[in-house]
Write a protein that holds these residues in place. Structure first.
Motif, PDB file in Angstrom:
ATOM      1  N   ASP A 107       0.697  -1.612  -0.096  1.00 55.05           N
ATOM      2  CA  ASP A 107      -0.181   0.037  -0.236  1.00 55.05           C
ATOM      3  C   ASP A 107       0.533   0.732  -0.484  1.00 55.05           C
ATOM      4  O   ASP A 107       1.399   1.997   1.378  1.00 55.05           O
ATOM      5  N   LEU A 108       1.122   1.599  -1.796  1.00 55.12           N
ATOM      6  CA  LEU A 108       1.876   2.223  -0.909  1.00 55.12           C
ATOM      7  C   LEU A 108       1.586   4.121  -0.469  1.00 55.12           C
ATOM      8  O   LEU A 108       2.345   5.029   0.134  1.00 55.12           O
ATOM      9  N   GLY A 109       0.233   4.219  -0.274  1.00 53.72           N
ATOM     10  CA  GLY A 109      -0.079   5.514  -0.089  1.00 53.72           C
ATOM     11  C   GLY A 109      -0.200   4.924   1.696  1.00 53.72           C
ATOM     12  O   GLY A 109       0.427   6.682   1.954  1.00 53.72           O
ATOM     13  N   LEU A 135       2.322   3.839   3.547  1.00 51.42           N
ATOM     14  CA  LEU A 135       3.677   4.237   3.100  1.00 51.42           C
ATOM     15  C   LEU A 135       3.922   5.413   3.333  1.00 51.42           C
ATOM     16  O   LEU A 135       5.056   5.817   4.026  1.00 51.42           O
ATOM     17  N   LEU A 136       3.681   5.935   2.685  1.00 51.13           N
ATOM     18  CA  LEU A 136       4.423   7.186   2.171  1.00 51.13           C
ATOM     19  C   LEU A 136       3.783   8.494   3.366  1.00 51.13           C
ATOM     20  O   LEU A 136       4.204   9.330   4.057  1.00 51.13           O
ATOM     21  N   ARG A 137       2.276   7.983   3.711  1.00 50.12           N
ATOM     22  CA  ARG A 137       1.922   9.020   4.837  1.00 50.12           C
ATOM     23  C   ARG A 137       2.216   9.032   6.587  1.00 50.12           C
ATOM     24  O   ARG A 137       2.908   9.316   6.663  1.00 50.12           O
ATOM     25  N   GLY A 138       2.861   7.215   6.195  1.00 53.68           N
ATOM     26  CA  GLY A 138       3.481   7.006   7.802  1.00 53.68           C
ATOM     27  C   GLY A 138       2.743   6.828   8.621  1.00 53.68           C
ATOM     28  O   GLY A 138       1.598   6.761   8.643  1.00 53.68           O
ATOM     29  N   ARG A 179       3.374  15.258   6.638  1.00 50.38           N
ATOM     30  CA  ARG A 179       3.938  14.416   7.429  1.00 50.38           C
ATOM     31  C   ARG A 179       6.219  15.199   7.806  1.00 50.38           C
ATOM     32  O   ARG A 179       6.075  16.097   6.974  1.00 50.38           O
ATOM     33  N   TYR A 210      12.038   6.271  -0.610  1.00 57.04           N
ATOM     34  CA  TYR A 210      10.363   6.020  -0.883  1.00 57.04           C
ATOM     35  C   TYR A 210       9.735   6.350  -2.718  1.00 57.04           C
ATOM     36  O   TYR A 210       9.680   5.868  -3.347  1.00 57.04           O
ATOM     37  N   PHE A 232       6.624  -4.342  -1.202  1.00 55.16           N
ATOM     38  CA  PHE A 232       6.620  -3.566  -2.485  1.00 55.16           C
ATOM     39  C   PHE A 232       7.588  -4.428  -3.455  1.00 55.16           C
ATOM     40  O   PHE A 232       7.782  -3.655  -4.548  1.00 55.16           O
ATOM     41  N   VAL A 263       2.352  14.982   1.808  1.00 55.96           N
ATOM     42  CA  VAL A 263       2.361  13.271   1.267  1.00 55.96           C
ATOM     43  C   VAL A 263       1.606  14.017  -0.121  1.00 55.96           C
ATOM     44  O   VAL A 263       0.575  14.102  -0.187  1.00 55.96           O
ATOM     45  N   VAL A 302      -0.879   9.437  -4.683  1.00 58.76           N
ATOM     46  CA  VAL A 302      -0.983   7.969  -5.397  1.00 58.76           C
ATOM     47  C   VAL A 302      -1.427   7.663  -6.403  1.00 58.76           C
ATOM     48  O   VAL A 302      -0.806   8.055  -7.943  1.00 58.76           O
TER      49      VAL A 302
END
Lengths: 355, 637
Positions: A341-343, A345-348, B253, B263, B299, B434, B437
Motif C-alpha cells: 500500500d504505497l499511500g 507507506l508515504l503517509r507513515g 508528515r 520512498y 513492495f 504527502v 498516489v
C-alpha cells in the motif's frame, strides 16, 4: 540425467527454468558471430562441449544467459545463441548475482579466466561462492594473460618468465580449487579442455547443482603458454599424473590403477601410494557430499604447480540453500505478510492536516 | 536577526496561559540547537522535538551535525554532536544560521557551539558536567558559568543529570542508567518552554523500548521531570508559542531526504510495475537509504548488501538486464569505484539509477559533513565519452520527486541516471505534503516482445532506436526470439554486434550524446518577483534553501534579485541560456570550488561569478545575503 550420482538435493539447479520438448542441437546454440580465438586455442573445445551438452538440459534457449568479464575466454557469450552479457574485467559474478536473484526462471552461467576471476575479480568470486548464488562459473585456466599478450597470471607457476617478469615471476600462485573450497563453495570441480567426456559430465553435474558451481577448466593457450598442460595429455604421463574422482568409488589411477589415494592415519593428510603396498582397503573412497570441506581441500592439495599430480572431477557437491532462493523467499514472505500500500507507506504513522 | 526574512523574531507579550505560571510570548520562529557528547543522544532529542513541532503544524527545517567517530573520546571537542531545528509559523527554507536557544549538555558542547549563539540568546546548560576535569579537558581555565564570560546571554543553569537521577530514584535503575535519560529531561524542559505537545514523545518512547518497558518508563519519567521542572521552578519566567504555519492544504508528515529518496525509489517501482533491485555497500551518509529500502520488501524490493561498491552497482545492472529497476546508492568515494560499471551501463544502454549522497571529499574526506563537489565526477567521471542524465534534489522532501523523475528518465531512455543528493538534505528534515498516489503518473516501460529488424529478416536488432527518444529496445532474457548479446565493446549501429568500424564508432559516440542531450527536461523557472533584477543567482541541489532565504533578505532590504535553481544538471534546461543572458550579473554559489560555474561558463560563455565555500556545512543565509548585496551594489555603481 545426472551422470554422476552425487546424492543431490531434491531441488535441482534448473528448477524453475522453463523447458521445451523441441529437439535441440548444438547448432541451435550457435550464434551467427565468427569465432575469433587463435587457431588451436583450448577455448574452441570448451565452446564445442558447452554447445553440444546444453541440448541435453532441454531448457528454453531464451532462458539461458551467459555473463562474462574480460579476457579471451570472456568473448564466449558472443558465440552462444542465448542471451548474454560481455561485461567488465572481474565483475561478471556480481552482474550475474543481480540477474540470478531477480530471475529464478533463468539458467545463469559465468565464463571467466584465471586473470579475470582470480586477480581483478577475486573478491566477487569468493563472495559468490560464500553466498552460494545459483550460478555456474566456468573458470578457463590457462595460467597466463592472453588478451593483454602474455603476462603471468595468478595461477602461473613461480619463476614464470614473461614480458612483465623477465627475471621470473615472484608470486606464489593460487590453486583455484583450494581457493573455492576455502570459501566453502558448495560445488567445486575440475576438468581438462581436451577430455570432452569428463568435461561434459562435470558440466552436467554443475548445471544440476543448486547454488554456485565452480568448474575449473585447464585450457591451453597456444600463443603465450603453449603446452602448459601437455604433461597431462601425453600417453604414459597422463595416467601417472591425473587422479580422476568418481563419487562412491575408490580413488585409484595409473595405467593399471596401480596408484591410490590414502589417508595418513597420524596426520589425516592425503597421499598418493602404490595400492600394492598399502592394500586396496586403505584407498580412500571418494565422497563429494561430505559437509566438512577439509576432505575436498586435502584432495585439492594433491599435486602442485608442476602438475606432478592433478585431481579432476567433482571435489565437492553439497546441499546448502542458495542465496537467490533465500532472497526471493524473504520478498515473498514480506509480500504475503503486508500488502503493498504505497499511500500508507508515504503517509507513515505521524501526519497532520492543513485545512 | 536570524530570520529568513532578515528581521528579528516577531514578539508579542502576553499573560501566563491558564494553568501556567510563566508569561507566554508569541514568536514567529525559533532556532534551537541541542548539543552534547556523541553518547548523549542529541540526535534522538532533536528528532523528537522535530516530530513534536511537525505534529503541531509548524514549518520546520533541521540540521544534524555529528562526528564520523561513533563514540569519540567522551567530553572532548571532536566528540560533540549537535542537532539544530528551526520551526516557524510561516514557510521557512533553512535550519537557521544561528540558534536562538543553545542547550549545552557539557563544557565541550558549550565551547564548540557558543560562537554561533548571538548576544541575548538563551543558553541552557547541564551544570553537572561542568567539573574541573571536564573543563580542563576542553581547555577552559576557569568555569564559564561562574567567571562572567556568559554575561551577554540569558543563562539557565540546570543540574540535569542530578535532577534526572532524582526523578528515577524509585525505578531501581542504576545511577549510570538513570543518568542516560538526561537528554529526555532536556527535551521535556524545552517542550514545556515552547508549549509542545507531549503525547507523541511518550508514545514514541513506549514503542522504541517496547522490549524494555522499564527503560521506556524511565525515559518517560525523565521527560516529564523536565517538563515539571520548567513548570514548578521559577527559573523560567517566560514560555513561548510558535503558531502553526499556514502551509498549502493537504496531509503532511515530517521526512528526511534519505527516507524521501527511498520512498521515491519504492514509488518508481510501483509506478513502472517493476520489481526494484538495490545493490549497495554501506557508506556514510547513504546507508540509511539501504536500511529504509530493506524494510519494504513487500513492495517487491530486493536489497542486496554487496561485498563492495563495484559489486553493488554490478548486481544492480545485472538485475536491470533481467528487467528490474536496478538501483545503487553510495557517496563520493563509492561513486568513484562504480564508474567503470556506470560506463558499461552507458554502453549497454540499460536503465540504472545511481544515487550519490555527496559528502566532504576528496578521498575519505569528511564523511558526516556535506558538500556538493561530485558534480564534475558525475558529469565526466568515466573513461571515454560517457554522458548520462544528472538530477539534483533541492530539499529533503524533494528527494522523493527527484528519485521518481530519475527513475522515469532511466526507464524511458534506457540509460544510467545520476541523482546527486548530499549529506545536508539526506539527514535534514522538513514537512512534506504527502502526494496522492493516484495522481502520480505511471511510468511506461514497454519491454520488447517482437523481432524488429527493418529488413524484414525476422531478426532482433538490440540497437535499433526509438526515433523520438533514441532509446534502444529493452529485451529481457526469457523473451523468445530476441536472444542477443550486449557488452562493453562498441556496438554496430542497429544490429548491435561488435564493431571496430571508425565511422560507426564516431556515429555511436554522437548518438549516445544526442540521446542524453535530448532528454526532455522542463524549463528552469526564475524567481524574480519584480522582473527587473540585475543580479541572477543560479544554484543547484541543497543550496536552494540558503539561497532562497538570502534572496528574501535582500528583497526586504529594498533591492531586487532573481533566483534560478537547477534540478536538471544534464541536460541543462533548454531556456537556461536565454535566462542567463537576461541578467547583468550572474552569481553561482556552490559548496565546491565552482563546478557548476565552470560548466555554465563553458556552455554559455557567460561571465558568471563563482561564490564558493567548502566547510562541510551549508551556506548561511546571512553570508549569502552579504555576497549578493555587495554584487548588487557593484552593478549599480
Amino acid at each position: 540425467m545426472t551422470a554422476i550420482d552425487l546424492g543431490l538435493p531434491e531441488i535441482g539447479g534448473l528448477a524453475g527454468v522453463p523447458t521445451t520438448d523441441a529437439r535441440q542441437t548444438a547448432k541451435d546454440f550457435t550464434s551467427d558471430q565468427e569465432v575469433r580465438w587463435c587457431p588451436g586455442c583450448g577455448d574452441y573445445a570448451i565452446l564445442a562441449a558447452v554447445r553440444s551438452f546444453l541440448p541435453e538440459l532441454g531448457l528454453r534457449r531464451e532462458n539461458i544467459v551467459f555473463v562474462s568479464g574480460i579476457g579471451c575466454s570472456s568473448r564466449f557469450p558472443y558465440y552462444m545463441n542465448t542471451y548474454g552479457m560481455h561485461s567488465i574485467h572481474g565483475r561478471a559474478p556480481s552482474i550475474a548475482t543481480g540477474l540470478s536473484v531477480s530471475r529464478p526462471d533463468l539458467s545463469v552461467w559465468v565464463v571467466t579466466g584465471d586473470g579475470d576471476a582470480l586477480s581483478i575479480g577475486g573478491n566477487h568470486l569468493v563472495h559468490a561462492l560464500r553466498r552460494n548464488v545459483n550460478l555456474k562459473i566456468l573458470l578457463f585456466n590457462n595460467r597466463i594473460y592472453g588478451l593483454t599478450k602474455g603476462q603471468y597470471s595468478p595461477t602461473s607457476e613461480v619463476g614464470k618468465v614473461t614480458k612483465s617478469t623477465p627475471m621470473g615471476s615472484l608470486d606464489h600462485p593460487f590453486n583455484p580449487i583450494s581457493l573455492a573450497l576455502g570459501a566453502e563453495g558448495t560445488f567445486v570441480a575440475r576438468a581438462l579442455d581436451s577430455d570432452r567426456k569428463q568435461l561434459t559430465e562435470v558440466l552436467r553435474a554443475a548445471a544440476e547443482h543448486r547454488g554456485t558451481a565452480l568448474v575449473e577448466i585447464y585450457q591451453n593457450c597456444p600463443i603465450f603458454n603453449d603446452g602448459a598442460f601437455d604433461v597431462l595429455k601425453e600417453a604414459g604421463e597422463r595416467e601417472r599424473r591425473i587422479i580422476p574422482l568418481r563419487h562412491g568409488e575408490p580413488i585409484r589411477f595409473g595405467a593399471d590403477g596401480e596408484y591410490g589415494v590414502v589417508r595418513d592415519a597420524a596426520t589425516g593428510v592425503l597421499q598418493v601410494r602404490k595400492v600394492a603396498e598399502v592394500g586396496e582397503d586403505a584407498v580412500v573412497v571418494h565422497d563429494a557430499t561430505l559437509d566438512d570441506p577439509s576432505y575436498a581441500f586435502a584432495l585439492s592439495r594433491l599435486g602442485g604447480q608442476d602438475l606432478d599430480h592433478t585431481v579432476t572431477g567433482v571435489f565437492r557437491s553439497v546441499s546448502r540453500p542458495s542465496y537467490d532462493d533465500l532472497a526471493r523467499t524473504q520478498v515473498d514472505e514480506a509480500k504475503a505478510a503486508k500488502p503493498a500500500d504505497l499511500g500508507a507507506l508515504l503517509r507513515g504513522k505521524d501526519t497532520w492536516t492543513v485545512a | 536577526m536570524t530570520a529568513d526574512v532578515g528581521s528579528s523574531p516577531t514578539v508579542s507579550h502576553g499573560t501566563p496561559a491558564p494553568g501556567r505560571s510563566a508569561e507566554v510570548r508569541k514568536l514567529d520562529r525559533v532556532v534551537i540547537r541541542f548539543a552534547g557528547d556523541s553518547g548523549d543522544g542529541m540526535q534522538l532529542t532533536g528528532d523528537r522535538f522535530t516530530s513534536e513541532a511537525a505534529a503541531f503544524g509548524n514549518d520546520l527545517a533541521t540540521l544534524p551535525n555529528f562526528p564520523a567517530e561513533i563514540r569519540a573520546p567522551q567530553g572532548t571537542l571532536p566528540g560533540v554532536s549537535s542537532f539544530q531545528l528551526h520551526f516557524a509559523d510561516y514557510d521557512i527554507l533553512t535550519p537557521g544560521d544561528r540558534p536562538d536557544v543553545l542547550v549545552a549538555m557539557n563544557p565541550a558542547a558549550l565551547k564548540a557551539n557558543l560562537g554561533d549563539l548571538p548576544p541575548g540568546g538563551t543558553l541552557i546548560v547541564n551544570t553537572d558536567e561542568f567539573t574541573k576535569r571536564n573543563l580542563a579537558k576542553v581547555g577552559y581555565d576557569g568555569d564559564p558559568l561562574e567567571d562572567g564570560s556568559l554575561e551577554a546571554y540569558t543563562v539557565h543553569r540546570v543540574a540535569m543529570a542530578t535532577l534526572t537521577k532524582g526523578a528515577l530514584e524509585e525505578t531501581g535503575l542504576t545511577k549510570k542508567d538513570a543518568e542516560r535519560a538526561k537528554n529526555m529531561f532536556a527535551l521535556g524542559l524545552l517542550s514545556w518552554m515552547y508549549h509542545r505537545p507531549t503525547e507523541g514523545t511518550e508514545r514514541f518512547l513506549r514503542e522504541k523500548f517496547a522490549k524494555k518497558p522499564d527503560i521506556a518508563e524511565a525515559n518517560i519519567l525523565a521527560f516529564r521531570a523536565g517538563w515539571n521542572f520548567g513548570e514548578t521552578t521559577e527559573s523560567f519566567a517566560v514560555t513561548y508559542e510558535v503558531a502553526p504555519a499556514a502551509l498549502p492544504t493537504g496531509t503532511y508528515r515530517q521526512i528526511t531526504g534519505n527516507t524521501a529518496l527511498a520512498y521515491g525509489i519504492v514509488a518508481a517501482g510501483q509506478l513502472a510495475s517493476l520489481p526494484v533491485f538495490l545493490g549497495s555497500y554501506p557508506i556514510t551518509p547513504a546507508s540509511d537509504v539501504l536500511h529504509e529500502l530493506a524494510r519494504h520488501k513487500n513492495f517487491g524490493v530486493t536489497t542486496f548488501q554487496a561485498e563492495d561498491e563495484i559489486a553493488g552497482v554490478g548486481a544492480a545492472l545485472g538485475a536491470s538486464f533481467g528487467g528490474a529497476l536496478g538501483v545503487t546508492t553510495t557517496s563520493g568515494p563509492g561513486l568513484a569505484l562504480k564508474s567503470e560499471t556506470i560506463g558499461l551501463a552507458v554502453m549497454t544502454e540499460l536503465p540504472l539509477l545511481v544515487c550519490d549522497i555527496q559528502r566532504g571529499g576528496p578521498s575519505t574526506g569528511l564523511p558526516t559533513k556535506t558538500e556538493q563537489a561530485d558534480l564534475l565526477q558525475a558529469m565526466f567521471g568515466r573513461n571515454g565519452e560517457a554522458p548520462l542524465p544528472i538530477i539534483a534534489p533541492c530539499s529533503p522532501a524533494d528527494c522523493f520527486d527527484a528519485a521518481v523523475e530519475a527513475a522515469r528518465i532511466a526507464l524511458t531512455y534506457r540509460t544510467p541516471v545520476l541523482l546527486l543528493s548530499d549529506g545536508y538534505i539526506a539527514n535534514g528534515s522538513e514537512p512534506w505534503l504527502v502526494p496522492t498516489v493516484d495522481e502520480l503518473p505511471p511510468i511506461e516501460v514497454g519491454f520488447a516482445t517482437e523481432p524488429n529488424a527493418p529488413d524484414g529478416s525476422g531478426e532482433f536488432w538490440p540497437y535499433l532506436r526509438d526515433p523520438e527518444t533514441l532509446a534502444r529496445p529493452w529485451a529481457v532474457p526469457g523473451t523468445p526470439g530476441l536472444e542477443h548479446r550486449i557488452g562493453g565493446l562498441e556496438k554496430a549501429e542497429g544490429k548491435g554486434n561488435i564493431s571496430y568500424d571508425p565511422d560507426n564508432h564516431d556515429r555511436m559516440v554522437r548518438i549516445r550524446q544526442a540521446k542524453v542531450d535530448g532528454v526532455a527536461v522542463p524549463d528552469v523557472e526564475v524567481d524574480d518577483p519584480t522582473g527587473d533584477a540585475d543580479l541572477l543567482v543560479v544554484g543547484w541541489g541543497s543550496t536552494y534553501g540558503p539561497i532562497g532565504a538570502a534572496c528574501r533578505r535582500v528583497r526586504r532590504l529594498g533591492m531586487t534579485i532573481a533566483h534560478a535553481h537547477l534540478r536538471h544538471l544534464n541536460p541543462l534546461p533548454g531556456n537556461l541560456g536565454d535566462v542567463l543572458r537576461r541578467y547583468r550579473r550572474v552569481v553561482v554559489p556552490e559548496m565546491n570550488l565552482g563546478q557548476l560555474a565552470m560548466l555554465l561558463r563553458a556552455r554559455y560563455l557567460v561571465d558568471a561569478i563563482s561564490h564558493t565555500k567548502v566547510a562541510g556545512l551549508p551556506f548561511k543565509a546571512e553570508e549569502l545575503q552579504g555576497v549578493f548585496t555587495e554584487i548588487i551594489k557593484g552593478v549599480a555603481a
